[in-house]
Design a protein around this motif. Structure first.
Motif, mmCIF file in Angstrom:
data_model
loop_
_atom_site.group_PDB
_atom_site.id
_atom_site.type_symbol
_atom_site.label_atom_id
_atom_site.label_comp_id
_atom_site.label_asym_id
_atom_site.label_seq_id
_atom_site.Cartn_x
_atom_site.Cartn_y
_atom_site.Cartn_z
ATOM 1 N N ARG A 53 -46.008 -40.050 8.527
ATOM 2 C CA ARG A 53 -44.543 -40.124 8.566
ATOM 3 C C ARG A 53 -44.131 -40.877 9.816
ATOM 4 N NH1 ARG A 53 -41.605 -34.800 8.072
ATOM 5 N NH2 ARG A 53 -40.169 -36.009 6.845
ATOM 6 N N ASP A 54 -43.661 -42.118 9.655
ATOM 7 C CA ASP A 54 -43.158 -42.844 10.818
ATOM 8 C C ASP A 54 -41.689 -42.485 11.030
ATOM 9 O OD1 ASP A 54 -41.724 -44.334 8.975
ATOM 10 O OD2 ASP A 54 -43.012 -46.089 9.103
ATOM 11 N N VAL A 55 -41.064 -43.141 11.982
ATOM 12 C CA VAL A 55 -39.679 -42.799 12.357
ATOM 13 C C VAL A 55 -38.733 -42.948 11.167
ATOM 14 C CG1 VAL A 55 -37.741 -43.493 13.819
ATOM 15 C CG2 VAL A 55 -40.036 -43.432 14.758
ATOM 16 N N ALA A 103 -39.444 -42.997 7.958
ATOM 17 C CA ALA A 103 -39.779 -42.032 6.909
ATOM 18 C C ALA A 103 -39.210 -40.655 7.253
ATOM 19 C CB ALA A 103 -41.296 -41.959 6.725
ATOM 20 N N ARG A 104 -39.316 -40.249 8.508
ATOM 21 C CA ARG A 104 -38.761 -38.949 8.915
ATOM 22 C C ARG A 104 -37.246 -38.931 8.768
ATOM 23 N NH1 ARG A 104 -42.691 -39.287 13.100
ATOM 24 N NH2 ARG A 104 -41.101 -39.965 14.555
ATOM 25 N N MET A 105 -36.595 -40.053 9.093
ATOM 26 C CA MET A 105 -35.134 -40.121 8.947
ATOM 27 C C MET A 105 -34.721 -39.879 7.497
ATOM 28 S SD MET A 105 -34.119 -43.367 11.403
ATOM 29 C CE MET A 105 -33.059 -44.020 10.164
ATOM 30 N N LEU A 106 -35.517 -40.377 6.555
ATOM 31 C CA LEU A 106 -35.184 -40.279 5.134
ATOM 32 C C LEU A 106 -35.889 -39.125 4.429
ATOM 33 C CD1 LEU A 106 -35.376 -44.098 4.409
ATOM 34 C CD2 LEU A 106 -33.298 -42.720 4.525
ATOM 35 N N GLY A 107 -36.696 -38.353 5.153
ATOM 36 C CA GLY A 107 -37.413 -37.231 4.569
ATOM 37 C C GLY A 107 -38.573 -37.653 3.673
ATOM 38 N N LEU A 108 -39.179 -38.795 3.978
ATOM 39 C CA LEU A 108 -40.260 -39.323 3.153
ATOM 40 C C LEU A 108 -41.598 -39.261 3.880
ATOM 41 C CD1 LEU A 108 -38.531 -42.504 1.682
ATOM 42 C CD2 LEU A 108 -38.786 -40.266 0.613
ATOM 43 N N SER A 109 -42.663 -39.458 3.113
ATOM 44 C CA SER A 109 -44.022 -39.484 3.641
ATOM 45 C C SER A 109 -44.829 -40.516 2.884
ATOM 46 C CB SER A 109 -44.689 -38.123 3.474
ATOM 47 O OG SER A 109 -43.954 -37.121 4.111
ATOM 48 N N THR A 110 -45.967 -40.904 3.481
ATOM 49 C CA THR A 110 -46.931 -41.777 2.825
ATOM 50 C C THR A 110 -48.245 -41.017 2.731
ATOM 51 O OG1 THR A 110 -45.884 -43.762 3.688
ATOM 52 C CG2 THR A 110 -48.167 -43.975 2.977
ATOM 53 N N LEU A 111 -48.801 -40.973 1.537
ATOM 54 C CA LEU A 111 -50.075 -40.304 1.308
ATOM 55 C C LEU A 111 -51.174 -41.351 1.246
ATOM 56 C CD1 LEU A 111 -51.600 -37.652 0.629
ATOM 57 C CD2 LEU A 111 -51.170 -38.168 -1.771
ATOM 58 N N ASP A 117 -34.640 -47.708 0.596
ATOM 59 C CA ASP A 117 -34.036 -47.634 1.929
ATOM 60 C C ASP A 117 -35.107 -47.704 3.018
ATOM 61 O OD1 ASP A 117 -31.600 -47.294 0.641
ATOM 62 O OD2 ASP A 117 -31.733 -45.110 0.713
ATOM 63 N N TYR A 118 -36.198 -46.995 2.779
ATOM 64 C CA TYR A 118 -37.292 -46.962 3.751
ATOM 65 C C TYR A 118 -37.867 -48.362 3.970
ATOM 66 C CZ TYR A 118 -41.998 -46.097 5.538
ATOM 67 O OH TYR A 118 -43.152 -46.137 6.257
ATOM 68 N N LEU A 119 -38.190 -49.052 2.884
ATOM 69 C CA LEU A 119 -38.763 -50.399 3.005
ATOM 70 C C LEU A 119 -37.770 -51.369 3.645
ATOM 71 C CD1 LEU A 119 -40.634 -50.674 -0.413
ATOM 72 C CD2 LEU A 119 -41.632 -50.316 1.853
ATOM 73 N N PHE A 120 -36.481 -51.223 3.288
ATOM 74 C CA PHE A 120 -35.459 -52.094 3.869
ATOM 75 C C PHE A 120 -35.350 -51.856 5.372
ATOM 76 C CE2 PHE A 120 -31.105 -53.167 5.082
ATOM 77 C CZ PHE A 120 -31.055 -54.483 4.653
ATOM 78 N N LEU A 121 -35.326 -50.581 5.796
ATOM 79 C CA LEU A 121 -35.213 -50.269 7.223
ATOM 80 C C LEU A 121 -36.419 -50.787 8.001
ATOM 81 C CD1 LEU A 121 -33.777 -46.637 7.214
ATOM 82 C CD2 LEU A 121 -32.669 -48.698 8.063
ATOM 83 N N ARG A 122 -37.617 -50.580 7.460
ATOM 84 C CA ARG A 122 -38.822 -51.063 8.148
ATOM 85 C C ARG A 122 -38.820 -52.588 8.246
ATOM 86 N NH1 ARG A 122 -44.418 -49.015 6.339
ATOM 87 N NH2 ARG A 122 -44.916 -50.540 7.928
#
Length: 199
Positions: free
Chosen positions: A148-150, A152-160, A10-15
């Protein structure tokens, strides 16, 4: 090896959609303009001589009669079926197809992205067309950042992001982690890095 969160799709699709949507809107506007131009060329331009002849021969007495004659001629125009079908086909090709390809890319990215905290190194496997494997010894790890971009925050995700000695950018990037999981991995990597660096 472990997988990241399935929400990565979902994150990759939204971005990706956020990048594609302005181009898709331009496509929609262009398709509508081309369709309108086609309608004008197929219907209104050929009808102009007919209107001119009708006005010249009948010479309506009042403005209302002239407008009624013009309205009857315009009402007789029909939107060509072939043009409507072409509009739908072009809309599918230029709008839905890129979104479908984006979704497939996001699914494949998730499917092939794996990571592991091995005893002596951090390992990551990724890539769709060309598979890549990355191994970073813990003692080389210098900095760990959580982004955490917009979306990622919407989906509760992060990038390390994992930075190593001698590099100015992240050597490894692990997207699609739940925020708490990213914090736990960061703490574990820092602990292992300090332990192995002290030896």
């Amino acid at each position: 090896m472990q997988r990241v969160s399935p929400k990565l799709v979902d994150y990759l699709f939204l971005r990706g959609a956020a990048i594609l949507i302005p181009g898709l809107l331009v496509n929609i506007i262009l398709i509508a303009l081309i369709t309108a131009l086609g309608f004008i060329m197929l219907n209104i331009v050929p009808a102009l001589p007919v209107l001119e002849q009708e006005f010249a021969s009948n010479e309506p007495a009042t403005t209302e009669e002239a407008l009624a004659t013009f309205q009857n001629t315009i009402d007789s125009l029909r939107f060509p079926t072939g043009l409507a079908t072409g509009f739908v086909i072009v809309a599918i090709l230029f709008i839905l197809l890129p979104l479908l390809l984006l979704w497939i890319w996001a699914r494949l990215t998730y499917r092939f992205l794996r990571y592991e905290l091995a005893p002596s190194e951090f390992r990551q496997e990724f890539g769709i067309l060309s598979r890549q494997a990355l191994a970073i010894p813990y003692e080389r790890i210098q900095n760990l950042e959580i982004h955490r971009d917009v979306f990622a925050r919407m989906l509760g995700l992060s990038t390390l992001d994992i930075q190593t000695a001698g590099t100015s950018r992240a050597e490894a990037r692990l997207p699609g982690l739940p925020f708490k999981t990213a914090e736990k991995i960061r703490e574990e990597l820092l602990k292992r890095s300090k332990t192995l660096s002290a030896v």
